[in-house]
Design a protein around this motif. Structure first.
Motif, PDB file in Angstrom:
ATOM      1  N   THR A  26       0.842  -1.394  -0.022  1.00  0.00           N
ATOM      2  CA  THR A  26       0.020   0.078  -0.091  1.00  0.00           C
ATOM      3  C   THR A  26       0.690   1.326   0.276  1.00  0.00           C
ATOM      4  O   THR A  26       0.218   2.187  -0.060  1.00  0.00           O
ATOM      5  N   ARG A  27       2.114   1.185   0.131  1.00  0.00           N
ATOM      6  CA  ARG A  27       2.992   2.252   0.159  1.00  0.00           C
ATOM      7  C   ARG A  27       4.177   2.218  -0.816  1.00  0.00           C
ATOM      8  O   ARG A  27       3.955   2.870  -2.103  1.00  0.00           O
ATOM      9  N   ASP A  28       5.339   1.598  -0.657  1.00  0.00           N
ATOM     10  CA  ASP A  28       6.236   1.603  -1.372  1.00  0.00           C
ATOM     11  C   ASP A  28       6.057   1.194  -3.170  1.00  0.00           C
ATOM     12  O   ASP A  28       6.345   1.889  -3.921  1.00  0.00           O
ATOM     13  N   CYS A  29       5.395  -0.089  -3.336  1.00  0.00           N
ATOM     14  CA  CYS A  29       5.327  -0.540  -4.567  1.00  0.00           C
ATOM     15  C   CYS A  29       4.075   0.399  -5.264  1.00  0.00           C
ATOM     16  O   CYS A  29       4.240   0.270  -6.462  1.00  0.00           O
ATOM     17  N   PHE A  30       3.219   0.563  -4.180  1.00  0.00           N
ATOM     18  CA  PHE A  30       1.742   1.128  -4.893  1.00  0.00           C
ATOM     19  C   PHE A  30       2.368   2.710  -5.623  1.00  0.00           C
ATOM     20  O   PHE A  30       2.048   3.038  -6.402  1.00  0.00           O
ATOM     21  N   TYR A  31       3.398   3.286  -4.773  1.00  0.00           N
ATOM     22  CA  TYR A  31       3.665   4.665  -5.145  1.00  0.00           C
ATOM     23  C   TYR A  31       4.653   4.473  -6.425  1.00  0.00           C
ATOM     24  O   TYR A  31       4.529   5.323  -7.218  1.00  0.00           O
ATOM     25  N   GLU A  32       5.465   3.498  -6.304  1.00  0.00           N
ATOM     26  CA  GLU A  32       6.340   3.054  -7.380  1.00  0.00           C
ATOM     27  C   GLU A  32       5.288   2.972  -8.828  1.00  0.00           C
ATOM     28  O   GLU A  32       5.660   3.547  -9.982  1.00  0.00           O
ATOM     29  N   TRP A  33       4.349   2.407  -8.631  1.00  0.00           N
ATOM     30  CA  TRP A  33       3.368   2.131  -9.751  1.00  0.00           C
ATOM     31  C   TRP A  33       2.662   3.032 -10.135  1.00  0.00           C
ATOM     32  O   TRP A  33       2.356   3.665 -11.527  1.00  0.00           O
TER      33      TRP A  33
END
Length: 298
Positions: free
Chosen positions: A107-114
């Motif tokens: 919900t944070r790191d990979c979501f922001y990256e995407w």
């Protein structure tokens, strides 16, 4: 003067790949372990999600029954003083992180990256499909900058209620049911008398509360920002909802703010399919605005 309420359906209408399933496909290619852990997660109160699910459906899936989850972990990973090896003082905290630590990435790191990658790739002006006049204002539930980058809407006419890609720490993705403060208070009250609370149980509580903080949407806290934004606008004569689900987790924004403040103005709701139409009609009937509400297919 118009106030637009914009959701993910607005981005999808512009050809953007911003559905939950688009995100899931992204994770499946780059971080398949996150998809597996999400699918295997227990003690959730939401429904299953599939290719037709909205973001609100996913957020419901993130609703964690923290009391049952933590009780089960303590039952199975409580320190064993009779063990020939170490009693396992850290086992509760370790198991909490094994099960729910992935949410920081999900919900944070990979979501922001995407979402950041998707926002930067979308520059095709052929998808500019609407005309917004200079006296229009927007409350957007999207993290993308479609309004700013495609339509050149000034920043002071837009409220990103759950954050935006250029401010990663502002992004809220989750459910208000995962309130970390309430969870911590409940678990401390339940377990603080335990003889091993300080050395074994409390670290587990802290780990679970930290995980829940990454899947929490602070709707109550956002109400003040919303009130300040709409309170600064005078002369709104129409509310236009474009691609936002008002029957899910975000419903309090309508019941507590939008409807009371703008009850007497005209309402326009864009609908994409039969599900949208049914929900829009139910919404209009529930709030008794049918006589001044119209529906536009898109």
């Amino acid at each position: 003067m118009k106030l637009y309420i914009v959701g993910n359906g607005f981005d999808l209408n512009h050809g953007r790949k911003t559905s939950y399933w688009d995100y899931r496909n992204y994770l499946s290619e780059k971080y398949p372990d996150l998809v597996y852990k999400f699918d295997m997660m227990e003690y959730t109160k939401g429904a299953e999600v599939d290719v037709n699910s909205r973001w609100s459906d996913l957020e419901n899936k993130l609703w964690l029954d923290y009391d049952s989850a933590f009780s089960e972990i303590t039952d199975n990973y409580y320190p064993d003083l009779d063990s020939e090896r170490t009693p396992g003082w850290d086992d509760i905290g370790i198991e909490v992180n094994n099960r729910y630590g992935f949410f920081k990435k999900f919900t944070r790191d990979c979501f922001y990256e995407w979402i950041c990658d998707e926002d930067q790739e979308f520059i095709d002006n052929n998808f500019k499909r609407h005309v917004f006049y200079s006296d229009s204002y927007f409350v957007t539930f999207n993290y993308t900058k479609t309004l700013e980058n495609l339509y050149s809407i000034p920043a002071d006419h837009i409220l990103h209620i759950h954050g935006a890609v250029d401010f990663p720490d502002s992004i809220q993705f989750g459910t208000p049911e995962n309130n970390p403060i309430i969870a911590q208070n409940d678990l401390e009250k339940q377990f603080r008398q335990d003889e091993f609370y300080g050395v074994a149980v409390e670290p587990g509580v802290s780990s679970l509360v930290s995980c829940m903080n990454h899947m929490y949407k602070d709707i109550a806290g956002n109400m003040g920002r919303l009130e300040t934004f709409v309170g600064s606008i005078c002369g709104i004569d129409e509310i236009i909802i474009m691609g936002h689900s008002f029957s899910g987790i975000d419903a309090p924004y309508y019941s507590q703010k939008f409807i009371p403040k703008f009850y007497n103005v005209n309402w326009t709701i864009y609908v994409h399919n039969d599900r949208d139409m049914n929900e829009a009609q139910q919404f209009a009937r529930y709030y008794n605005i049918c006589d001044r509400c119209k529906f536009i297919p898109w």
